[in-house]
Scaffold this motif. Structure first.
Motif, short mmCIF file in Angstrom:
data_model
loop_
_atom_site.label_atom_id
_atom_site.label_comp_id
_atom_site.label_asym_id
_atom_site.label_seq_id
_atom_site.Cartn_x
_atom_site.Cartn_y
_atom_site.Cartn_z
N TYR A 151 0.83 -1.20 0.00
CA TYR A 151 0.00 0.00 0.00
C TYR A 151 0.87 1.25 0.00
CZ TYR A 151 -3.88 3.11 1.28
OH TYR A 151 -4.82 4.11 1.30
N ARG A 208 1.12 4.44 -2.68
CA ARG A 208 1.14 5.85 -2.32
C ARG A 208 2.36 6.55 -2.96
NH1 ARG A 208 0.98 5.32 2.74
NH2 ARG A 208 -1.16 5.96 3.21
N SER A 218 1.69 7.14 -6.62
CA SER A 218 0.70 8.20 -6.78
C SER A 218 1.31 9.58 -6.53
CB SER A 218 -0.47 7.97 -5.82
OG SER A 218 -1.09 6.73 -6.07
N THR A 219 2.17 9.68 -5.53
CA THR A 219 2.85 10.94 -5.23
C THR A 219 3.72 11.38 -6.40
OG1 THR A 219 2.85 10.47 -2.86
CG2 THR A 219 4.44 12.10 -3.66
N CYS A 279 -6.01 1.14 -5.70
CA CYS A 279 -5.45 2.08 -4.71
C CYS A 279 -5.04 3.39 -5.36
CB CYS A 279 -4.25 1.45 -4.01
SG CYS A 279 -4.65 0.09 -2.90
N ASP A 305 -7.86 5.64 -5.99
CA ASP A 305 -8.26 6.30 -4.75
C ASP A 305 -7.35 7.48 -4.45
OD1 ASP A 305 -9.82 6.58 -2.36
OD2 ASP A 305 -8.23 5.59 -1.25
N PHE A 306 -6.05 7.28 -4.56
CA PHE A 306 -5.09 8.35 -4.28
C PHE A 306 -5.24 9.52 -5.26
CE2 PHE A 306 -2.37 5.00 -2.14
CZ PHE A 306 -2.45 5.57 -0.88
#
Length: 229
Positions: free
Chosen positions: A19, A23, A26-27, A52, A55-56
């Motif tokens: 997970y 993140r 996505s960043t 995921c 979502d981000f």
């Protein structure tokens, strides 16, 4: 069949670790000011990451592309091929982010990139949660770069991979029946899977795997030991 040696290294992961890699990817996408319209998740490894990342990034449009490359734990079929085509028009005119769990040779995500571009997509970027040093393809976004080759056991295919690994070491070891301790010893010897690593990543699951192997008629138990059927 795989051309890997019998003693290839394995690394076991957990949901929280993966997970965090989602993140990280996505960043990177946000920092690059890339705003995809749709995420294409490569089946099956990219499904969790794709959801995921949606979502981000605040995206609702998620689709899937099935590539066929590995048919089992570290068993390749050859060059990656598209098994199930995407729905007609699903990426046409849209900016696309393609996501997979890992790039080993990079063949699957490279072929996916070509396939999506052939369907008149807009801007296309690629991402993997992990990138091995053996990959000939360098995705635009990478959660983690791994210099040393290892077979990564992800949470979503933990049972599948462990069944293959355990059955493999039982077949190669010079004995007929194995206790839990002997199975753990073989996993350590052949694949560098140490008990503490496995218990931290996936605690108390060896019994679950052995029970599932029995249910699938891969092994049978007798007197507290297991043997291949």
């Amino acid at each position: 069949m795989s051309d890997l040696p019998d003693d290839f290294k394995c690394t076991i992961t957990n949901w929280e670790y993966i997970y965090d890699l989602c993140r990280t990817v996505s960043t990177q996408v946000k920092r690059d000011d890339f705003e995809p319209d749709v995420v294409v998740a490569l089946a099956r490894g990219g499904w969790f990451a794709g959801r995921c990342i949606c979502d981000f990034l605040g995206l609702n449009d998620l689709t899937s592309l099935k590539m066929e490359h590995y048919v089992g734990t570290a068993q390749k079929t050859g060059e990656p091929q598209v098994r199930y085509p995407m729905p007609e028009g699903s990426v046409e005119g849209k900016d696309v982010l393609i996501i997979d769990d890992i790039a080993d040779t990079g063949g699957s995500i490279k072929r996916a990139d070509e396939y999506v571009r052939e369907r008149n997509a807009g801007e296309v970027r690629t991402a993997t949660l992990q990138l091995l040093g053996t990959s000939d393809f360098d995705p635009d976004f990478v959660g983690e770069r791994l210099d040393e080759w290892a077979w990564i056991v992800y949470p979503w295919n933990f049972i599948e991979d462990m069944i293959d690994l355990i059955a493999g070491v039982m077949e190669r070891a010079d004995q007929e029946a194995f206790s839990r301790a002997e199975i753990r010893r073989c996993l350590s010897e052949y694949h560098s899977v140490e008990r503490i690593e496995m218990e931290i990543a996936q605690p108390n699951r060896l019994g679950e795997v052995l029970a599932e192997m029995e249910r699938r008629d891969v092994i049978e138990s007798e007197g507290g030991k297991w043997r291949l059927v």
